[in-house]
Write a protein that holds these residues in place. Structure first.
Motif, PDB file in Angstrom:
ATOM      1  N   ILE A 143      -1.003 -15.063  -8.838  1.00  0.00           N
ATOM      2  CA  ILE A 143      -0.053 -13.988  -8.530  1.00  0.00           C
ATOM      3  C   ILE A 143       0.759 -13.714  -9.802  1.00  0.00           C
ATOM      4  O   ILE A 143       1.384 -14.623 -10.354  1.00  0.00           O
ATOM      5  N   SER A 198       3.810 -11.623 -10.885  1.00  0.00           N
ATOM      6  CA  SER A 198       4.876 -10.781 -10.317  1.00  0.00           C
ATOM      7  C   SER A 198       5.950 -10.466 -11.357  1.00  0.00           C
ATOM      8  O   SER A 198       6.051 -11.132 -12.386  1.00  0.00           O
ATOM      9  N   THR A 215      10.042 -11.199  -3.264  1.00  0.00           N
ATOM     10  CA  THR A 215       8.884 -10.472  -3.816  1.00  0.00           C
ATOM     11  C   THR A 215       7.670 -11.379  -3.878  1.00  0.00           C
ATOM     12  O   THR A 215       6.552 -10.996  -3.513  1.00  0.00           O
ATOM     13  N   LYS A 265       6.272 -12.035  -0.394  1.00  0.00           N
ATOM     14  CA  LYS A 265       5.600 -10.844   0.128  1.00  0.00           C
ATOM     15  C   LYS A 265       4.232 -10.655  -0.569  1.00  0.00           C
ATOM     16  O   LYS A 265       3.212 -10.404   0.076  1.00  0.00           O
ATOM     17  N   THR A 266       4.232 -10.832  -1.886  1.00  0.00           N
ATOM     18  CA  THR A 266       2.976 -10.638  -2.634  1.00  0.00           C
ATOM     19  C   THR A 266       1.951 -11.701  -2.259  1.00  0.00           C
ATOM     20  O   THR A 266       0.756 -11.415  -2.106  1.00  0.00           O
ATOM     21  N   GLY A 287       1.755 -13.115   0.584  1.00  0.00           N
ATOM     22  CA  GLY A 287       1.295 -12.729   1.920  1.00  0.00           C
ATOM     23  C   GLY A 287       0.210 -11.658   1.833  1.00  0.00           C
ATOM     24  O   GLY A 287      -0.825 -11.735   2.512  1.00  0.00           O
ATOM     25  N   GLU A 288       0.442 -10.655   0.975  1.00  0.00           N
ATOM     26  CA  GLU A 288      -0.560  -9.580   0.808  1.00  0.00           C
ATOM     27  C   GLU A 288      -1.867 -10.151   0.256  1.00  0.00           C
ATOM     28  O   GLU A 288      -2.960  -9.758   0.649  1.00  0.00           O
ATOM     29  N   PHE A 289      -1.698 -11.090  -0.668  1.00  0.00           N
ATOM     30  CA  PHE A 289      -2.878 -11.703  -1.293  1.00  0.00           C
ATOM     31  C   PHE A 289      -3.730 -12.431  -0.250  1.00  0.00           C
ATOM     32  O   PHE A 289      -4.946 -12.255  -0.178  1.00  0.00           O
ATOM     33  N   GLU A 326      -3.784 -12.016   2.897  1.00  0.00           N
ATOM     34  CA  GLU A 326      -4.387 -11.083   3.850  1.00  0.00           C
ATOM     35  C   GLU A 326      -5.693 -10.526   3.275  1.00  0.00           C
ATOM     36  O   GLU A 326      -6.691 -10.376   3.967  1.00  0.00           O
ATOM     37  N   LYS A 327      -5.667 -10.255   1.971  1.00  0.00           N
ATOM     38  CA  LYS A 327      -6.860  -9.688   1.327  1.00  0.00           C
ATOM     39  C   LYS A 327      -7.929 -10.763   1.066  1.00  0.00           C
ATOM     40  O   LYS A 327      -9.122 -10.492   1.159  1.00  0.00           O
ATOM     41  N   HIS A 348      -0.094 -21.379   5.611  1.00  0.00           N
ATOM     42  CA  HIS A 348      -1.411 -20.788   5.298  1.00  0.00           C
ATOM     43  C   HIS A 348      -2.460 -21.847   4.952  1.00  0.00           C
ATOM     44  O   HIS A 348      -3.590 -21.510   4.578  1.00  0.00           O
TER      45      HIS A 348
END
Ligand SMILES: NC(=O)CC(=O)C(=O)O
Length: 292
Positions: free
Chosen positions: A12, A14, A26, A29-30, A32-34, A36-37, A84
């Motif tokens: 990550i 950032s 931040t 959140k990033t 989390g997005e990672f 998810e992908k 996670h």
């Protein structure tokens, strides 16, 4: 296929602001997005000082007592790892410790396992003290103390042995030699933050350390912020394979990358070019290089 021979990693990259809480939000959140992908991720790596402006005069103000669960960065990373079920190499946090009635600061990388346990930490051994006239003067030793121990851990049934260094540490082959010969690593991870003057060396060191150790190398940086009042980071977080090819790379903007490391690539490289096997310890002596 033996899944223990593969390790799926992510970096990550950032942006760092003056607001620590905002940086932590931040990052969370990033990440989390990672996830998810890339839900198959097993290890996440963050950059040097991802929550703290890289400025020696500000280190004390942003420092944390990382042994305490209430330390905000540690709490967030530990909870994320647990929720996670992934390992996290938590970039670096400025660590505040009381030692012999004195408060000391270290540039420290915390490592969490998939239960959220802090399984170890590495404190930057080689402090970043440089003076390039009209370009950059930076003296970490003004406020930081230097670490004294290596730290390595393993994943996937011991198939991946992972060593940690921090930024300036990557310029010292002796440290990598310790990790290679004593800890037997096959993945070196350096959270780092080179700058606009020294950035030209960043990718070269990734390649050289991959060649030295015939291992994967991960370099993880914060994103570049041209308007930073403190330090303009180079960015370009990257992953190198044991043949020293860049297999995944970011530019200087905020973002993330995912890549799956393969034990067979490590073994194949070491078999084809037997550098590690060919070491002449009868001729040169590394016994002076101490384990922790
Ligand atoms: N920030 C560092 O520790 C090192 C660096 O920027 C460099 O070596 O260049």
């Amino acid at each position: 296929m033996d899944q223990n021979k593969k390790l799926t990693v992510g970096i990550i990259q950032s942006k760092v602001t003056q607001n620590k809480q905002e940086n932590i939000e931040t990052m969370k959140k990033t990440m989390g997005e990672f996830i998810e992908k890339y839900p198959k991720t097993e290890l996440l790596v963050l950059g040097e000082c991802w929550g703290t402006p890289y400025n020696t005069k500000k280190f004390k103000q942003y420092s944390e007592n990382i042994e305490k669960q209430k330390s905000p960065s540690v709490k967030m990373l530990s909870e994320f790892a647990k929720n996670h079920e992934i390992y996290i190499i938590g970039g670096t946090i400025i660590e505040k410790v009381k030692e012999e009635n004195e408060t000391k600061l270290y540039n420290t990388c915390c490592v969490f396992d998939s239960k959220g346990e802090l399984i170890g930490k590495y404190r930057k051994i080689h402090l970043f003290n440089i003076d390039i006239p009209n370009k950059i003067t930076f003296k970490e030793s003004e406020t930081l103390s230097a670490g004294k121990k290596t730290f390595a851990f393993s994943m996937k049934n011991g198939n991946f042995k992972i060593g940690i260094g921090i930024c300036f540490d990557m310029r010292f082959p002796e440290l990598t030699a310790l990790y290679s010969h004593i800890h037997n690593i096959n993945l070196m991870v350096y959270p780092g933050a080179f700058n606009m003057t020294t950035g030209v060396h960043w990718g070269l060191y990734g390649k050289v350390r991959a060649l030295d150790t015939q291992s994967y190398v991960i370099l993880a940086s914060p994103a570049r912020d041209e308007n930073s009042p403190d330090y303009v980071a180079w960015g370009h977080s990257s992953i190198f394979d044991p043949f020293a090819s860049i297999v995944s790379e970011l530019d200087h903007n905020p973002g993330f990358i995912s890549y799956t490391l393969d034990l067979d690539v490590i073994l194949q490289t070491r078999q084809q070019i037997p550098v590690l096997k060919g070491k002449r310890f009868d001729f040169y002596d590394v016994s002076e290089l101490k384990k922790d």
